[in-house]
Scaffold this motif. Structure first.
Motif, PDB file in Angstrom:
ATOM      1  N   LEU A 165     -15.807 -39.394  24.230  1.00  0.00           N
ATOM      2  CA  LEU A 165     -14.659 -38.632  23.738  1.00  0.00           C
ATOM      3  C   LEU A 165     -14.144 -39.095  22.375  1.00  0.00           C
ATOM      4  O   LEU A 165     -13.745 -38.258  21.560  1.00  0.00           O
ATOM      5  N   PRO A 166     -14.130 -40.416  22.059  1.00  0.00           N
ATOM      6  CA  PRO A 166     -13.601 -40.814  20.746  1.00  0.00           C
ATOM      7  C   PRO A 166     -14.334 -40.195  19.562  1.00  0.00           C
ATOM      8  O   PRO A 166     -13.785 -40.120  18.464  1.00  0.00           O
ATOM      9  N   GLU A 167     -15.582 -39.770  19.768  1.00  0.00           N
ATOM     10  CA  GLU A 167     -16.357 -39.199  18.678  1.00  0.00           C
ATOM     11  C   GLU A 167     -16.096 -37.700  18.501  1.00  0.00           C
ATOM     12  O   GLU A 167     -16.609 -37.091  17.560  1.00  0.00           O
ATOM     13  N   GLN A 168     -15.322 -37.103  19.396  1.00  0.00           N
ATOM     14  CA  GLN A 168     -15.063 -35.665  19.335  1.00  0.00           C
ATOM     15  C   GLN A 168     -13.926 -35.339  18.365  1.00  0.00           C
ATOM     16  O   GLN A 168     -13.026 -36.144  18.147  1.00  0.00           O
ATOM     17  N   GLU A 169     -14.000 -34.150  17.781  1.00  0.00           N
ATOM     18  CA  GLU A 169     -12.929 -33.684  16.905  1.00  0.00           C
ATOM     19  C   GLU A 169     -11.854 -33.016  17.761  1.00  0.00           C
ATOM     20  O   GLU A 169     -12.090 -31.989  18.385  1.00  0.00           O
TER      21      GLU A 169
END
Length: 529
Positions: A198-202
């Motif tokens: 999730l941290p890599e999602q915009e």
């Protein structure tokens, strides 16, 4: 007005809009209403003008006009209903329910709200940031499916990262999550993945983020949170759909084919748990000795370190005891090898519980404890401490400034103690988010990727004005020899946190483990000890 699609507007809300003399609201929402709020009957305004809008609506109401105040979703959930009543408790305010974003997003994703859930807004515009984080911490620990409204903006990205760090600490990177952007509106998008991804999602203000619980699963493309029907009422054959049952049958056939192709039987199989270099090396040694191994790692980061996947493949993602037990029952190994990090006490407890459910033996394998190399000035340079509290007391008494290389889980222990610590963590989104969430200031945080040579570590210690290098006792493989050299180069002390208590029998070498496995293979029905 619901999420924005007029097909989801309730008949009562539609009638109220049609009868209204004036429709007051946020300008983009009024435009979504189209002919239900024609321009001559609209009074719109921009962002952060909520008080002004509600005062204007009440003024028009006192003039005898029929006024409809528009909120997206449900007016009583992060909407305008409460503010209208606060401004004038005597006014006749009728609150008309609507479909809110968490309901609409959940419907798009499957059935993730089948059990208890929580709704949180990450906006700190009206609620102090500290209060938002306290609520996040409580909900994350409670293992409730969580819907995050207003999750992130350009200004508030750090708050979103701190929230994710809390969920990662309590639920693990393998937890199922999803997001839906512009639900039931033009440009709708959605994604289903894991908490570690999730941290890599915009993520933006038009996105609803849904974080699952331990009972949230991906079934046939749908996100579902089990409520307990499977365990209480359903027969095993009924607990999956016909499609899932067919898939399970196909899996069983595939297992049999794989057995025949590889020439293996269940007592040639092993399940190795651990994403460390020690676990990867052990897996290679076991495969070389003729065992068919399946390796389980908690994160994508750990998976990327596996250069040659073992014959049984690699499972990626954190598992609770129930999930690991299902993996073991499907794989049918002779034993579960717990090769997790020496400090991963929770993972080892999960392994023991899962193996108990599956009726398997657990064999603990771990790297050798570390001692200063012969000739090192251990009496002066190295200190061992049984826990963080004893270390912190010593640091405070002697006025030291620590440089922390202990991962992320222990970082909160060093915050708010007057130590001004600096920390080095892995250069991964989840590690950085966890460190920031623990309270390490950005200017005192270094994110890097191993291997770390002594010169680099020494330069880091000096750069942050530290005089004690803090490490877990993670063995020679964990870089303690290099850290000792770095401490010498920086004229600093090396503080080592000793390992948690270990089982009576721990296999340090692959050969010793293989010898025990061969014994078990010859006596598969021997009572476990």
């Amino acid at each position: 007005m619901g999420p924005g699609d007029l097909a989801l507007l309730t008949p009562e809300a539609r009638e109220a809009l049609e009868r209204a003399d004036v429709v007051v609201g946020y300008r983009p929402y009024l435009e979504l209403l189209g002919d239900l709020a024609p321009p001559e009957r609209r009074e719109g305004s921009g962002m952060k003008r909520e008080v002004e809008r509600c005062r204007r609506a009440l003024e028009l109401h006192r003039q005898g006009r029929r006024v409809a105040v528009v909120s997206s979703g449900d007016a009583g959930i992060y909407g305008m209903a409460g503010l209208l009543i606060e401004l004038d408790p005597t006014a006749e305010v009728q609150v008309i329910p609507g479909i809110t974003a968490c309901q609409a997003a959940a419907a798009r994703l499957g059935a993730p709200l089948m059990n208890d859930f929580a709704v949180l807004s990450l906006s700190d515009l009206l609620t102090p940031r500290e209060e938002v984080l306290r609520r996040v911490e409580a909900v994350a620990a409670a293992d409730l499916v969580t819907c995050l409204y207003n999750p992130s903006s350009r200004r508030r990205r750090p708050l979103f990262e701190q929230a994710l760090a809390a969920f990662l600490r309590h639920r693990g990177p393998g937890t199922r999550v999803a997001w839906v952007r512009n639900v039931y509106r033009q440009g709708e998008e959605s994604w289903i993945g894991t908490l570690g991804e999730l941290p890599e999602q915009e993520i933006d203000m038009w996105t609803l983020v849904l974080i699952g619980s331990k009972n949230t699963e991906l079934l046939g493309g749908s996100l579902v949170t089990r409520r307990g029907y499977r365990e209480k009422y359903l027969e095993p054959a009924e607990s999956v759909s016909s499609g899932a049952a067919a898939a399970a049958e196909a899996d069983a056939e595939a297992d049999a084919e794989a057995d025949a192709e590889a020439g293996t039987a269940p007592n040639d199989r092993l399940y190795v748990l651990g994403g460390t270099g020690f676990a990867r090396h052990l897996t290679e040694e076991l495969e070389t000795a003729g065992w068919w191994v399946r390796l389980s790692v908690a994160s994508e980061l750990g998976a990327r370190e596996v250069e040659t996947p073992p014959g049984g493949g690699v499972h990626v993602g954190g598992l609770d005891a129930e999930g690991l037990a299902r993996e073991l029952e499907r794989w049918r190994p002779l034993a579960l090898v717990d090769a997790t990090h020496p400090y991963a006490e929770k993972a080892s407890a999960t392994a023991a519980e899962a193996a108990g459910r599956a009726g398997l033996r657990v064999l603990r394998a771990a790297r050798r404890p570390w001692r200063p190399p012969s000739g090192a000035d251990g009496s002066e340079r190295v200190r061992f401490y049984p826990n963080t509290e004893s270390l912190i007391r010593a640091l405070l008494e002697e006025g030291h400034v620590p440089f922390l290389t202990v991962g992320t889980k222990l970082l909160p222990d060093f915050i708010g103690r007057g130590l001004d610590p600096a920390a080095r963590v892995l250069a991964s989104p989840e590690s950085v988010a966890a460190a920031l969430g623990a309270g390490i200031p950005p200017e005192r945080l270094l994110a890097a990727y191993p291997p770390f040579d002594p010169e680099f570590t020494a330069a880091c210690v000096e750069r942050y004005g530290c005089d004690v290098l803090v490490s877990k006792e993670s063995g020679t493989e964990g870089g303690l020899d290099e850290k000792l050299t770095a401490a010498e180069l920086a004229n600093a002390r090396l503080a080592v946190l000793t390992r948690p208590p270990e089982p009576a029998v721990v296999y340090r070498e692959a050969g010793d483990l293989i010898e025990e496995l061969e014994r078990l293979k010859k006596q598969p029905n021997e009572e476990t000890r």
